[in-house]
Design a protein around this motif. Structure first.
Motif: not given
Length: 333
Positions: A260-267
């Motif tokens: 469901m969530q798959d993101e980098s802290t770059r965002d």
């Protein structure tokens, strides 16, 4: 009944992490955990029978080198992690939470909640939102509010969904654990006050975020975020030196095996240093306190799928391990 962790290999980054554990029918204690899933009772290792995790963090600058030495001491007494129950790694005095801190998440919200009569193409509205996010990162301040320590539960404990919560949702977040008191510290100084990092799942009942009876008041974070167990935390505190740069860590949350969530802290719009510094301008941050840094895109509201009885959430962040929590409806307990 708790959902137990899976494989104990590659538990975290670095030579050791910190945990709060208990043996069956025993009291909780602070522990040093090695990557091969072995445990050292720090009460014995540091000759302090009353030691707690918060007490350890109160003396972080002095104790951190001793922990690093213990982690490589072949003669130190260790036992298998499997013999113990894993609790939330720390009981903070204060919990600082952040909202609207991931660029893509906020852009998605901006596009989804278009004003009546705004018939512009989605691409145009998305570009407008991106411009707003860039300006906010350059000119604005983080959005930080206060959570309750009583909402915290362990990383493998069941999460009880209150009967009044109509739209319970997940929010996977990177949490900084304070190791030195911080008050009015600069962005450049902020990370010197962070002992380590852990995983938080900051659950929210979307139906009670806004006060319908008093719309002029705005958000109601007390009710929407602070039910008992609404903040699964842990399993470990991984020292900041082992995590390194928090600017590119992967956050992944799966619901019943589906990502469901798959993101980098770059965002992130505001990084951890800016979050800690901002919170410290008003409050005095104390050892053991948590600074949650917001959740990326992919919440239940985005998918049109909120939490239900029997759901299992698997949450992980690069280098910090993984937590698994099962949802239990209050009426079904």
């Amino acid at each position: 009944m708790s959902v137990k962790p899976e494989a104990a290999s590659a538990l975290f980054a670095g030579p050791f992490a910190l945990a709060t554990l208990s043996a069956p029918e025993g009291s909780v204690f602070p522990a040093l955990v090695t990557p091969d899933a072995q445990v050292m009772d720090l009460r014995s290792a540091l000759a302090d029978t009353g030691l707690s995790m918060r007490g350890l963090l109160d003396d972080w600058d002095a104790v951190a080198p001793r922990l690093a030495a213990l982690a490589v001491d072949d003669a130190a007494a260790r036992r298998p992690l499997a013999e113990f129950r894993v609790h939330a790694p720390v009981e903070p005095r204060q919990v600082f939470q952040s909202g609207a801190n991931y660029r893509q998440h906020v852009i998605d919200l901006h596009v989804a909640h278009r004003a009546p009569g705004d018939d512009r193409p989605e691409e145009e509205r998305r570009a407008e939102a991106a411009e707003i996010m860039d300006r906010r990162a350059a000119e604005d301040l983080p959005y930080v509010f206060i959570g309750l320590p009583s909402a915290i539960t362990g990383p493998y404990d069941d999460v009880v969904l209150p009967s009044w919560a109509e739209k319970p949702d997940w929010e996977l977040e990177l949490a900084a654990v304070i190791g030195r008191p911080a008050h009015r510290v600069s962005v450049e100084e902020a990370l010197d006050h962070v002992a380590g990092y852990t995983i938080a799942n900051d659950l929210t009942d979307r139906a009670t975020v806004f006060r319908r009876d008093m719309p002029q008041i705005g958000t109601d974070w007390l009710r929407s975020k602070n039910a008992p167990g609404f903040t699964p935390l842990g399993p470990w505190i991984v020292p900041a030196a082992s995590v390194g740069d928090t600017g590119d860590l992967r956050l992944t949350l799966k619901l019943n095996g589906e990502t469901m969530q798959d993101e980098s802290t770059r965002d992130m719009i505001f990084d951890v240093a800016r979050m800690v510094s901002y919170a410290s301008q008003t409050a005095r941050l104390l050892p053991g306190d948590l600074v949650l840094s917001g959740s990326p895109a992919g919440n239940g509201m985005h998918w049109g799928r909120l939490l239900r009885d029997g759901d299992v959430m698997d949450a992980s962040i690069t280098g910090l391990g993984a937590q698994r929590t099962r949802c239990v409806a209050e009426a079904a307990r």
